[in-house]
Scaffold this motif. Sequence first.
Motif, PDB file in Angstrom:
ATOM      1  N   PHE A 175      -3.519  -6.541  -9.108  1.00  0.00           N
ATOM      2  CA  PHE A 175      -4.021  -6.311  -8.011  1.00  0.00           C
ATOM      3  C   PHE A 175      -4.217  -4.800  -7.694  1.00  0.00           C
ATOM      4  CE2 PHE A 175      -1.172 -10.030  -7.153  1.00  0.00           C
ATOM      5  CZ  PHE A 175      -2.299 -10.815  -6.631  1.00  0.00           C
ATOM      6  N   ALA A 176      -3.915  -3.963  -8.876  1.00  0.00           N
ATOM      7  CA  ALA A 176      -4.287  -2.595  -8.625  1.00  0.00           C
ATOM      8  C   ALA A 176      -5.669  -2.205  -8.085  1.00  0.00           C
ATOM      9  CB  ALA A 176      -4.050  -1.953  -9.924  1.00  0.00           C
ATOM     10  N   ASN A 177      -6.647  -3.018  -8.709  1.00  0.00           N
ATOM     11  CA  ASN A 177      -7.971  -2.632  -8.168  1.00  0.00           C
ATOM     12  C   ASN A 177      -8.337  -3.362  -6.609  1.00  0.00           C
ATOM     13  OD1 ASN A 177      -8.523  -1.133 -10.422  1.00  0.00           O
ATOM     14  ND2 ASN A 177      -9.162  -3.071 -11.511  1.00  0.00           N
ATOM     15  N   SER A 178      -7.309  -4.084  -6.111  1.00  0.00           N
ATOM     16  CA  SER A 178      -7.689  -4.663  -4.824  1.00  0.00           C
ATOM     17  C   SER A 178      -7.078  -4.059  -3.650  1.00  0.00           C
ATOM     18  CB  SER A 178      -7.046  -5.968  -4.896  1.00  0.00           C
ATOM     19  OG  SER A 178      -7.761  -6.783  -5.875  1.00  0.00           O
ATOM     20  N   ILE A 179      -6.525  -2.841  -3.877  1.00  0.00           N
ATOM     21  CA  ILE A 179      -5.625  -1.979  -2.875  1.00  0.00           C
ATOM     22  C   ILE A 179      -6.509  -1.246  -2.051  1.00  0.00           C
ATOM     23  CG2 ILE A 179      -4.010  -0.396  -2.621  1.00  0.00           C
ATOM     24  CD1 ILE A 179      -2.606  -0.879  -4.986  1.00  0.00           C
ATOM     25  N   PRO A 180      -6.826  -1.641  -0.835  1.00  0.00           N
ATOM     26  CA  PRO A 180      -7.943  -0.699  -0.061  1.00  0.00           C
ATOM     27  C   PRO A 180      -7.486   0.625   0.498  1.00  0.00           C
ATOM     28  CG  PRO A 180      -6.844  -2.288   1.234  1.00  0.00           C
ATOM     29  CD  PRO A 180      -6.487  -2.747   0.061  1.00  0.00           C
ATOM     30  N   SER A 181      -7.966   1.344   1.406  1.00  0.00           N
ATOM     31  CA  SER A 181      -7.808   2.661   1.856  1.00  0.00           C
ATOM     32  C   SER A 181      -6.375   2.679   2.545  1.00  0.00           C
ATOM     33  CB  SER A 181      -8.683   3.240   2.516  1.00  0.00           C
ATOM     34  OG  SER A 181      -9.110   2.766   3.635  1.00  0.00           O
ATOM     35  N   GLU A 182      -5.646   3.587   2.644  1.00  0.00           N
ATOM     36  CA  GLU A 182      -4.672   3.814   3.508  1.00  0.00           C
ATOM     37  C   GLU A 182      -4.954   3.629   4.998  1.00  0.00           C
ATOM     38  OE1 GLU A 182      -1.962   7.475   5.406  1.00  0.00           O
ATOM     39  OE2 GLU A 182      -3.047   7.825   3.658  1.00  0.00           O
ATOM     40  N   MET A 183      -6.037   3.695   5.683  1.00  0.00           N
ATOM     41  CA  MET A 183      -6.401   3.387   6.952  1.00  0.00           C
ATOM     42  C   MET A 183      -6.469   1.888   7.037  1.00  0.00           C
ATOM     43  SD  MET A 183      -7.242   4.457   9.726  1.00  0.00           S
ATOM     44  CE  MET A 183      -7.478   6.375   9.150  1.00  0.00           C
ATOM     45  N   SER A 184      -6.928   0.953   5.969  1.00  0.00           N
ATOM     46  CA  SER A 184      -6.640  -0.355   6.105  1.00  0.00           C
ATOM     47  C   SER A 184      -5.237  -0.642   6.278  1.00  0.00           C
ATOM     48  CB  SER A 184      -7.352  -0.918   4.665  1.00  0.00           C
ATOM     49  OG  SER A 184      -8.492  -0.712   4.720  1.00  0.00           O
ATOM     50  N   PHE A 185      -4.349   0.032   5.579  1.00  0.00           N
ATOM     51  CA  PHE A 185      -2.934  -0.136   5.751  1.00  0.00           C
ATOM     52  C   PHE A 185      -2.482   0.027   7.173  1.00  0.00           C
ATOM     53  CE2 PHE A 185      -2.936  -0.571   1.113  1.00  0.00           C
ATOM     54  CZ  PHE A 185      -1.863  -1.214   0.952  1.00  0.00           C
ATOM     55  N   ARG A 186      -2.857   1.383   7.652  1.00  0.00           N
ATOM     56  CA  ARG A 186      -2.653   1.605   9.046  1.00  0.00           C
ATOM     57  C   ARG A 186      -3.171   0.651  10.033  1.00  0.00           C
ATOM     58  NH1 ARG A 186      -0.581   6.743   9.672  1.00  0.00           N
ATOM     59  NH2 ARG A 186      -0.649   8.011   7.906  1.00  0.00           N
ATOM     60  N   GLY A 241      -9.176  -9.313  12.405  1.00  0.00           N
ATOM     61  CA  GLY A 241      -7.713  -9.984  12.145  1.00  0.00           C
ATOM     62  C   GLY A 241      -7.570 -10.281  10.939  1.00  0.00           C
ATOM     63  N   GLU A 242      -8.161 -10.079   9.687  1.00  0.00           N
ATOM     64  CA  GLU A 242      -8.073 -10.192   8.422  1.00  0.00           C
ATOM     65  C   GLU A 242      -7.858  -9.003   7.787  1.00  0.00           C
ATOM     66  OE1 GLU A 242     -10.886 -13.045   6.932  1.00  0.00           O
ATOM     67  OE2 GLU A 242     -10.458 -14.698   8.556  1.00  0.00           O
ATOM     68  N   SER A 243      -7.181  -8.985   6.661  1.00  0.00           N
ATOM     69  CA  SER A 243      -6.808  -8.136   5.908  1.00  0.00           C
ATOM     70  C   SER A 243      -7.385  -8.274   4.497  1.00  0.00           C
ATOM     71  CB  SER A 243      -5.417  -7.356   6.036  1.00  0.00           C
ATOM     72  OG  SER A 243      -5.073  -6.618   5.427  1.00  0.00           O
ATOM     73  N   LYS A 296      -0.601  -1.638  12.469  1.00  0.00           N
ATOM     74  CA  LYS A 296      -0.765  -1.574  14.137  1.00  0.00           C
ATOM     75  C   LYS A 296      -1.049  -2.845  14.569  1.00  0.00           C
ATOM     76  CE  LYS A 296      -3.518   0.608  17.459  1.00  0.00           C
ATOM     77  NZ  LYS A 296      -4.534   1.647  17.878  1.00  0.00           N
ATOM     78  N   ASN A 297      -1.745  -3.763  13.852  1.00  0.00           N
ATOM     79  CA  ASN A 297      -2.019  -5.010  14.435  1.00  0.00           C
ATOM     80  C   ASN A 297      -0.966  -6.040  14.274  1.00  0.00           C
ATOM     81  OD1 ASN A 297      -4.517  -4.293  15.271  1.00  0.00           O
ATOM     82  ND2 ASN A 297      -5.580  -4.850  13.151  1.00  0.00           N
ATOM     83  N   GLU A 298      -0.205  -5.818  13.141  1.00  0.00           N
ATOM     84  CA  GLU A 298       0.820  -7.061  12.986  1.00  0.00           C
ATOM     85  C   GLU A 298       2.327  -6.629  13.114  1.00  0.00           C
ATOM     86  OE1 GLU A 298       0.371  -8.405   8.826  1.00  0.00           O
ATOM     87  OE2 GLU A 298      -1.613  -8.979   9.192  1.00  0.00           O
TER      88      GLU A 298
END
Length: 682
Positions: free
Chosen positions: A236-247, A194-196, A251-253
């Motif tokens: 924050f450029a180095n803190s961006i996770p993968s595209e799957m994390s965005f997906r 539930g956290e991102s 989907k959750n929010e």
Amino acid sequence: MKAGDKVEYLDVKEVAKLKECSERYIQNLIKNNKLKAVLNENPNNNKKEYLIAVEHLPSELREKYYKNINKDKQVFRNEIACIDEGIVDRKSDKKVKYGRDKEVEKKSYSDFSKSEREEIDNWIEIIKYWIDYRQIYKNKAIADRDIIGSINMRLKQSGSDMRVTATTLYRKLAYYENNDLEGLVDKRGGHNKGESSIPDIVWNGFLNFYLDDRKMPFSEVYRNTIFWTKEFYPEFANSIPSEMSFRRRYKNEMIYAVEVYKREGLKALMDRCIPYVDRLYDDLKANDVWIVDNHTLDIQTKSDDTDTIHRLSITAFMDAKSGIITGFNVTDNPSMNSTIFALRCGILKFGKPKAILADNGSEFLTYDFAGRGIRKKNINNIIDDYKTILGRLKIDFYTAKVKNAKAKNIERFFLDFKNHISKSFCTYTGGNITERPESLKMQIKKGNIPTDSRIREVIADMIMLENMNSYGGKDKAKYKGLSKIDVYNISIKETVQTVIHEDDLDLYLMRARKLQKVGRNGVYIKFADEKLWYNSEEYWKYIGKMVMVRYDPTNLATVRIYDEEDRYLDTWELERELYLSFIENDSNKISDANEKIARTTKAIKEYSKNMLNISAEAKIDILDLKIRKARMQEDGYVIGKSNIVHMQRIEENSVNNVKTGTDESAVIIDINKMNKNIEKRK
């Protein structure tokens, strides 16, 4: 260690010490998004450093961290003493504190999922088993060793992968005694559920690009978000996770209704997310409400007279109760006239409805049919209800909500029409470019194109068959197994059917042009973007007067003229003689036009000559009349005088003063003064 109000943080050095590895290794884990961290400014040296939340550490490191803290504070030793002495604090406060100095909001048993409730029950059973058998032993350390071994053996025999340690038992006991059921749920593998790991500012930037009516693909928006972050928030450029994390986070929010509104617009929101009024059909009878709409046929046809290829349209009225099509008209241009033709067809077959429901199209909201509705802007375009076509027929008129297809279930008929009828033709075009058959171009090239007359014949037969199809409306349980026309015939017996004779109906359905002033050539109507003029032999009597013009769209040879009080005045014919081509060579047509002009002029002259019904003696000139009036009043003509009279006499030595007129009313002329004025003008 850095501690916040509710979350404990460790810096890179502390985590490296805990894991027994180098600081560079921890930094690489963070940069590769394998360890969640936040970038924070150190107040001591004003340098930015990574901080890792304790709850985001892997389970083995997190357990090791708390074990070291508890060892230093001797928390478990105190808990054991409390258990042995029977003085465990059984607080029931809403918020409690444990060894981690973290306040926890309690949840009730019903707040957990089924699997979580099963896990809670399992831990309660283990804790009770441990406490009960622990009382038998004098040496509590030996008791814990034996009982925990027994618990693990029983778990293994049951097929569970779960293993219990003394540290875990004491921690779970503290949760249990304080009625904190959430502490009994194993968070391993789901501690951050539930956290991102996406920074909020980056997430907001992503939503700004994705929730747009241009509907950019998800992957494209993700790449744009990375570039946007580097441009505006490089920290924050180095803190961006993968595209799957965005997906996953999306989907959750994301709320579906918000997504529809932002990406597809208000129309899609209204159609798919907003509740709508469900109409009740229990008290509805046949002919209570007819629904009207237009539909462009998905068929390419050609004119009977020319080879012009086009798509026809159909205007149809549907009975809301039974779903039958009562009246229709096939046209190449949906208009008010097509609506009237379809209504005339329906009334002749089924009688007139009590009300009509239409959308807000201009072909329905004309001032002479039922009023302008939402389109009325100029008060001069408004006429009284009893002067409109529906007003004379005593039919109520309602408009559906704008862009709300659910309000008019005739849309369902048009969909069936497309699937059942339009697709039967070889020149079927499809509802859009994606539905267009590949063979369409070839059929047109071969000339396999149906004519307009053929389409009209087929549609008439197809609508008859459609009316005989099974009823599928709201009352299908009541009319199970019946056709639409059967439902109409049953329902019409329960109400009054109003039938209008064809001649009377033609009069009712006459269109009206708004009040206009009769001009030199009479009155006109606009039909197919052309002005058609009408007059009569004596139309000149009404020039300058305001009249209402009504006409039958099926017969444009004549119009009916009404005054402002809607009283019938006369019937005028289409003007055929006064309209000639720019260069007219036909002498007969020119002669007819001149003859009509002369005939009208003569009629006006004769009327003017004969309109004075007076004798020759009484017919005198206006000058003679005024002279007679003056002479009749001569005796009463008296000049008044003042009470004080000043007498002026001429001096005898005034040589240059010339006296003119009579002695009583002499006028003195000063010649010297006149000469001086002449000299000045020179």
